[in-house]
Every structure is written in C-alpha cells, then in structure tokens.
Design a protein around this motif. Structure first.
Motif, PDB file in Angstrom:
ATOM      1  N   PRO A 185      25.529  68.378  37.572  1.00  0.00           N
ATOM      2  CA  PRO A 185      24.602  66.975  37.862  1.00  0.00           C
ATOM      3  C   PRO A 185      24.516  66.183  36.831  1.00  0.00           C
ATOM      4  N   GLU A 186      24.696  66.620  35.697  1.00  0.00           N
ATOM      5  CA  GLU A 186      24.674  65.547  34.411  1.00  0.00           C
ATOM      6  C   GLU A 186      25.566  64.525  34.690  1.00  0.00           C
ATOM      7  N   SER A 187      26.859  64.879  35.012  1.00  0.00           N
ATOM      8  CA  SER A 187      27.802  63.820  35.129  1.00  0.00           C
ATOM      9  C   SER A 187      27.622  63.062  36.285  1.00  0.00           C
ATOM     10  N   TYR A 188      27.038  63.387  37.283  1.00  0.00           N
ATOM     11  CA  TYR A 188      26.422  62.751  38.508  1.00  0.00           C
ATOM     12  C   TYR A 188      25.384  61.752  38.275  1.00  0.00           C
ATOM     13  N   VAL A 189      24.455  61.982  37.384  1.00  0.00           N
ATOM     14  CA  VAL A 189      23.553  61.216  36.879  1.00  0.00           C
ATOM     15  C   VAL A 189      24.156  59.958  36.060  1.00  0.00           C
ATOM     16  N   HIS A 190      25.287  60.408  35.312  1.00  0.00           N
ATOM     17  CA  HIS A 190      25.898  59.529  34.488  1.00  0.00           C
ATOM     18  C   HIS A 190      26.681  58.625  34.943  1.00  0.00           C
TER      19      HIS A 190
ATOM     20  N   LYS B   4      37.487  39.395  37.304  1.00  0.00           N
ATOM     21  CA  LYS B   4      38.937  39.293  37.594  1.00  0.00           C
ATOM     22  C   LYS B   4      39.364  40.560  38.457  1.00  0.00           C
ATOM     23  N   LEU B   5      38.819  41.646  38.453  1.00  0.00           N
ATOM     24  CA  LEU B   5      38.973  42.771  38.938  1.00  0.00           C
ATOM     25  C   LEU B   5      37.904  43.428  39.627  1.00  0.00           C
ATOM     26  N   ASP B   6      37.955  43.805  41.199  1.00  0.00           N
ATOM     27  CA  ASP B   6      36.776  44.040  41.831  1.00  0.00           C
ATOM     28  C   ASP B   6      36.533  45.684  41.768  1.00  0.00           C
ATOM     29  N   ILE B   7      37.547  46.448  41.842  1.00  0.00           N
ATOM     30  CA  ILE B   7      37.478  47.738  41.817  1.00  0.00           C
ATOM     31  C   ILE B   7      38.235  48.568  40.692  1.00  0.00           C
ATOM     32  N   LEU B   8      37.277  49.392  39.908  1.00  0.00           N
ATOM     33  CA  LEU B   8      37.829  50.209  38.579  1.00  0.00           C
ATOM     34  C   LEU B   8      37.886  51.737  39.110  1.00  0.00           C
ATOM     35  N   VAL B   9      38.993  52.382  39.200  1.00  0.00           N
ATOM     36  CA  VAL B   9      39.260  53.521  39.464  1.00  0.00           C
ATOM     37  C   VAL B   9      39.381  54.398  38.155  1.00  0.00           C
ATOM     38  N   ALA B  10      38.412  55.393  37.983  1.00  0.00           N
ATOM     39  CA  ALA B  10      38.519  55.903  36.587  1.00  0.00           C
ATOM     40  C   ALA B  10      37.976  57.327  36.385  1.00  0.00           C
ATOM     41  N   THR B  11      38.417  57.968  35.314  1.00  0.00           N
ATOM     42  CA  THR B  11      37.916  59.425  35.134  1.00  0.00           C
ATOM     43  C   THR B  11      36.471  59.156  34.490  1.00  0.00           C
ATOM     44  N   ASP B  12      35.758  60.156  34.356  1.00  0.00           N
ATOM     45  CA  ASP B  12      34.406  60.174  33.664  1.00  0.00           C
ATOM     46  C   ASP B  12      34.376  59.563  32.157  1.00  0.00           C
ATOM     47  N   VAL B  13      35.405  60.319  31.360  1.00  0.00           N
ATOM     48  CA  VAL B  13      35.620  59.697  30.087  1.00  0.00           C
ATOM     49  C   VAL B  13      36.206  58.386  29.907  1.00  0.00           C
ATOM     50  N   ALA B  14      37.053  58.008  30.656  1.00  0.00           N
ATOM     51  CA  ALA B  14      37.627  56.642  30.636  1.00  0.00           C
ATOM     52  C   ALA B  14      36.417  55.653  30.829  1.00  0.00           C
ATOM     53  N   ALA B  15      35.681  55.893  31.609  1.00  0.00           N
ATOM     54  CA  ALA B  15      34.502  55.103  31.715  1.00  0.00           C
ATOM     55  C   ALA B  15      33.131  55.080  30.838  1.00  0.00           C
ATOM     56  N   ARG B  16      33.490  56.150  30.204  1.00  0.00           N
ATOM     57  CA  ARG B  16      32.438  56.072  29.084  1.00  0.00           C
ATOM     58  C   ARG B  16      32.289  55.121  28.169  1.00  0.00           C
ATOM     59  N   GLY B  17      31.236  54.454  28.018  1.00  0.00           N
ATOM     60  CA  GLY B  17      30.907  53.371  26.994  1.00  0.00           C
ATOM     61  C   GLY B  17      31.460  52.245  27.614  1.00  0.00           C
ATOM     62  N   LEU B  18      31.388  52.181  28.705  1.00  0.00           N
ATOM     63  CA  LEU B  18      32.151  51.080  29.562  1.00  0.00           C
ATOM     64  C   LEU B  18      30.698  50.084  29.755  1.00  0.00           C
ATOM     65  N   ASP B  19      30.452  49.097  29.421  1.00  0.00           N
ATOM     66  CA  ASP B  19      29.087  48.541  29.322  1.00  0.00           C
ATOM     67  C   ASP B  19      28.990  47.360  30.245  1.00  0.00           C
ATOM     68  N   VAL B  20      29.116  47.531  31.695  1.00  0.00           N
ATOM     69  CA  VAL B  20      29.048  46.494  32.633  1.00  0.00           C
ATOM     70  C   VAL B  20      27.627  46.504  33.278  1.00  0.00           C
ATOM     71  N   ASN B  21      27.020  45.233  33.468  1.00  0.00           N
ATOM     72  CA  ASN B  21      25.707  45.285  34.217  1.00  0.00           C
ATOM     73  C   ASN B  21      25.812  45.052  35.678  1.00  0.00           C
ATOM     74  N   ASP B  22      26.886  44.596  36.033  1.00  0.00           N
ATOM     75  CA  ASP B  22      26.675  44.057  37.498  1.00  0.00           C
ATOM     76  C   ASP B  22      27.546  44.885  38.534  1.00  0.00           C
ATOM     77  N   VAL B  23      27.687  46.293  38.141  1.00  0.00           N
ATOM     78  CA  VAL B  23      28.155  47.103  39.313  1.00  0.00           C
ATOM     79  C   VAL B  23      27.596  47.273  40.644  1.00  0.00           C
ATOM     80  N   SER B  24      27.898  46.957  41.729  1.00  0.00           N
ATOM     81  CA  SER B  24      27.315  46.893  42.866  1.00  0.00           C
ATOM     82  C   SER B  24      27.003  48.299  43.357  1.00  0.00           C
ATOM     83  N   HIS B  25      28.506  48.953  43.410  1.00  0.00           N
ATOM     84  CA  HIS B  25      28.457  50.129  44.019  1.00  0.00           C
ATOM     85  C   HIS B  25      29.247  51.319  43.149  1.00  0.00           C
ATOM     86  N   VAL B  26      28.865  52.519  43.200  1.00  0.00           N
ATOM     87  CA  VAL B  26      29.491  53.823  42.377  1.00  0.00           C
ATOM     88  C   VAL B  26      30.146  54.372  43.563  1.00  0.00           C
TER      89      VAL B  26
END
Ligand code: ADP
Ligand code: MG
Length: 466
Positions: free
Chosen positions: A315-320, A284-306
């Motif tokens: 670099p570790e945050s980048y990989v994450h 129902k929502l196309d684009i999520l704008v988030a901080t690293d921590v807010a998105a932590r544990g966010l378990d979504v499989n079909d994200v097309s773009h970051v």
C-alpha cells in the motif's frame, strides 16, 4: 548526501556513476553506513526503493578475497534479478555472482557457487545443496531479501534450516517491505543486536485525487489501459509498471498506436533519462511509462492521471504513486488495473485509500464522449478571417453540409478502436472479490498452498514479480 560520503572503494563509486545512480536513496543512506560498521540490521522499506544496493554495495565493499556472501530471496526471478544487479555494481571489482534456484542444473550451479563470491539463492535449492553436502559455504555475510514475502510463501522452516549452516560471526542483514511479528521474531532469534532501519512514506491520501480500479483478466491489460486513456483523455499521465520489461513493452505499445509516450527506467542511459524527464516536464511528452524507482524524485506538478498498469504489491507504494497527481491544489485521478491474482494487494490498499470499483467504459461510451468533446470545442471556438476564406473557397465545390462533415471527420482522425467490452462488469467484479474474501478467510493452510503452488511451476510468480 552522496555515494562518495560512504567511503566506498573507487571501483564501486566509478560504477555507480556509470550506471547513473546520482544519490543514495533514503534506505541506502540509512543502511549503508550501519552495514559498513559491521552491524546486523533489520531494514524496512517499500518495494522499488533500492534495497538491493543498500545491502549490495557495503557487502561488495567489505568482501575480501576468498570470502563469500549469501543472499536468500523468495523466488527464482528475484534471485536472478538480484544476482544481476549486484554483478552490475561490482563489475570493476571482478566479483562474480551466482544465482541458485530450483528447476535448473545442479552441476552448473555448484560450479558457479565455487567460483563466485556472491551467491543469490532461493531457499529450497539452497537447502538441497547444503543438506546433501554438495556445497560447503561459510558465508561472511547473509542477507534475507524480501523476508516478508518468504514467510508469506511458507519458507520459515527453510530459513531456520539455512541458518544452521551460517557461522556465528557472520554479519546478518534482513530486508523487508513490511515488518510483521514473525519477521521481528526471526530477527530476534538469528541476528546479533540488530539495528532497525525504517523508511516510511506518509499515508496521507490527498482529497484532490479520485481513485478508481477496474477488474480485468491478465490478457486484457493493454486493451484496458488504452481504452481508459481514450476515455479519460489525460493531459499528462504516468503509467506505473512493476518491471523494466513491462515499461519497455507498454511504452512501445503506446507509441505503436500513435500516443506520445516514452518509457523511463534505471537501465537507460543517464542522458536519455534526463531528456525524457525534461520533455515530460515541458509538455513535449504526454505519457511517461515508469518503474517506481525511476519515477522517484520526479518533480512534476501537473500530472492529470496516474495509471497503475499493475497494482503495486504494498500500500505504501500505492500511496506514493498516486501522490504524483492532484498536486498543488489541482484535481487528479488514479486508475488501477487489477486481476483476480492481485486481490490480496487490493485488499491491503483498500484499507488505506478510498479506491472505488468501476467498469471499463465501452467503445460506444468512448465515442460518445469524443463527440461531446468535439461539440464543446466547436462551441468554444470563434471563426477567424482565415477560416472564412477556406470555407468560401470550398463552397465553389461543395455544399455547406458536406464541408462541415469533412471538417468534423478531420477532428475524428484518432478514433477510438478496440473491443466493445473490456474487463469485468461491476457485478462480476464484486462477485469475484467477495469470493476471494470468502476463500481467504476459510483457508488456514493458505501459506503452505502458496509454497506448493510456487514450487510446482508456477502461475503465482509469473504475474506478480517485478
Ligand atoms: P527494492 O529491492 O527496494 O524493491 P531494487 O533494489 O530492486 O528495489 O531497486 C529498484 C530499482 O532502482 C533498480 O532498477 C535499481 O537499479 C534502481 N536504483 C537503486 N538505487 C538507486 C539510486 N540510488 N539511484 C537510482 N536508481 C537506483
Ligand atoms: Mg528487492
């Protein structure tokens, strides 16, 4: 594991549930029990993993009336942020916090220091106050927060100086995103048999993810983001920002131009956050704008773009972050916006990723792909009885060509807008990066420069801090 497993005071537990912290983060899980045992620790975890609460909660829990805790942070912004964060956790304990930094009134800070049990300070101002004898604190707890950043900024001598004012029996905690040799030396010199705690994220770059970066100027960030969203037409995207303020700002902007976007960060009410996450999961929502921590544990499989609105600092945050796309065997794309001030972070990321430099598509490029997509859509769609009925009806008034162009116009309702060109050309971007490499390999006094620049007042901090 839950916060209640730590035996924290009920005032703290109550606040945590009010704030909406459900579970301790990994660094909190490891660090809190050791700190509560009274150990000195050296803790390493990437940015945005909740280090403030990792030291803040146990200190608040142990701090007795009349005792003080001293937290040293590299920048004024961080001092304010950490001070506010700790005040937020400790509110029900009635513990006040003071933030102490250069460029602001001495007298107010001195009186705040007297009435506060937690003092969050940048090295320069703190030394000033201590050396001139204007404050006399014998902290029970001392934290060096973002120790690597402090060393990078040339504060090593200041830190050594500060430790002269710290009683021997103080509990000392050192937090850092990275652990260079200088930090380990610092720990060896000033900490007592420290325990080492480390949270690593796996450096496995997923082959299904394409990684691109685009060099822009600071004022182009929003335009660049929108252009790339227009061009890539993500089905589901996360836009990562460094600060909560950026999250609000970017989310509002995207909404303002009619995109189905929403922000997500730790200051939002728990219920609201849950709704947003559910909407994102259920498309129902196309684009999520988030901080690293807010998105932590966010378990979504079909994200097309970051999208990285800013590059993360390590670099570790980048990989994450980019690991949020290209999951479950699907193709993903990671897109980073980079200004010349972020080249240092970029060069670290380049070492562990396969990021490719690109040029932002022009408005014309976007329009051409839009046309291609519409043609493809028309190719793939079959006429239905209803559609025939509509055309027959319209033919009473218009010829077929007119009808067709009207329909095509309807498909173009959200036409891309903006400047024809955004960001640096590939050639210019490469030239800037080369120049940066040349400069940094030629300046041995780089560290001092940072510090001076920072104290002056100060472009270094502005773009770069959460
Ligand atoms: P770091 O110092 O590691 O970069 P912070 O301490 O600034 O990270 O935390 C980043 C964000 O995460 C803050 O907004 C904070 O409120 C939030 N946060 C910290 N711990 C938790 C937790 N256990 N659950 C949810 N959010 C948390
Ligand atoms: Mg921090």
């Amino acid at each position: 594991m839950n916060f209640s497993d730590f035996n924290l005071k009920k005032e703290l537990l109550h606040r945590l549930s009010e704030i909406g912290f459900e579970k301790p983060s990994p660094i909190q899980e490891k660090a809190i029990p050791l700190i509560l045992e009274g150990k000195d620790i050296v803790a390493q975890a990437q940015t945005g993993t909740g280090k403030t609460a990792a030291f803040g909660l146990p200190i608040l829990n142990m701090l007795k009336k009349g005792e003080k805790a001293l937290i040293v942070t590299p920048t004024r912004e961080l001092a304010i942020q950490v001070s506010e964060e700790i005040f937020r956790y400790g509110r029900d304990l009635g513990i006040h916090t003071a933030s102490v930094y250069g460029g602001s009134s001495y007298n107010r800070q001195i009186s705040q220091i007297k009435t506060s049990q937690v003092i969050v300070a940048t090295p320069g101002r703190l030394i000033d106050l201590l050396n001139s004898g204007r404050i006399d604190i014998a902290p029970k707890f001392v934290v060096l927060d973002e120790a690597d950043e402090m060393l990078d900024m040339g504060f090593l001598d200041d830190i050594k100086e500060i430790f002269k004012f710290v009683p021997n029996d103080a509990q000392k905690l050192l937090f850092s995103a990275t652990m260079p040799k200088e930090i380990l030396n610092l720990a060896k010199t000033f900490l007592k048999e420290p325990e080492f705690v480390k949270i690593t994220t796996q450096n496995l770059i997923n082959e299904n993810i394409k990684e691109y970066c685009y060099v822009i100027d600071e004022h182009e960030r929003k335009d660049a983001l929108i252009r790339l969203i227009d061009y890539k037409a993500p089905s589901k995207a996360i836009v990562f920002c460094r600060t909560k303020r950026d999250v609000d700002d970017v989310a509002e902007y995207l909404k303002g131009i009619g995109l189905n976007a929403s922000g997500l960060h730790g200051d939002m009410e728990q219920r609201k956050r849950e709704t947003i996450i559910r909407n994102f999961k259920t498309n129902k929502l196309d684009i999520l704008v988030a901080t690293d921590v807010a998105a932590r544990g966010l378990d979504v499989n079909d994200v097309s773009h970051v999208f990285n609105y800013h590059l993360p600092l390590d670099p570790e945050s980048y990989v994450h972050r980019i690991g949020r796309t290209g999951r479950a065997g699907k193709e993903g794309m990671a897109i980073s916006l980079v200004t010349p001030y972020e080249f240092k972070a970029l060069s670290k990321i380049e070492k562990i990723s396969k990021i490719t430099l690109k040029e932002i598509p022009t408005l014309e490029d976007v329009k051409n792909t839009e046309i291609k997509k519409i043609i493809e859509k028309i190719n793939n769609i079959d006429a239905s009885p209803k559609s025939i009925e509509i055309i027959e009806e319209l033919q009473n008034e218009f010829d077929l060509f007119t009808i067709a162009t009207k329909f095509a116009a309807m498909l173009f309702e959200k036409e891309a807008k903006g400047k024809e060109r955004i960001g640096k050309s590939l050639k210019e971007a490469k030239r800037l990066i080369e120049r940066e490499k040349f400069n940094s390999s030629n300046s041995n006094s780089g560290r001092r420069n940072y510090k001076n620049r920072n104290q002056r007042g100060n472009r270094y901090n502005r773009g770069r801090r959460r």
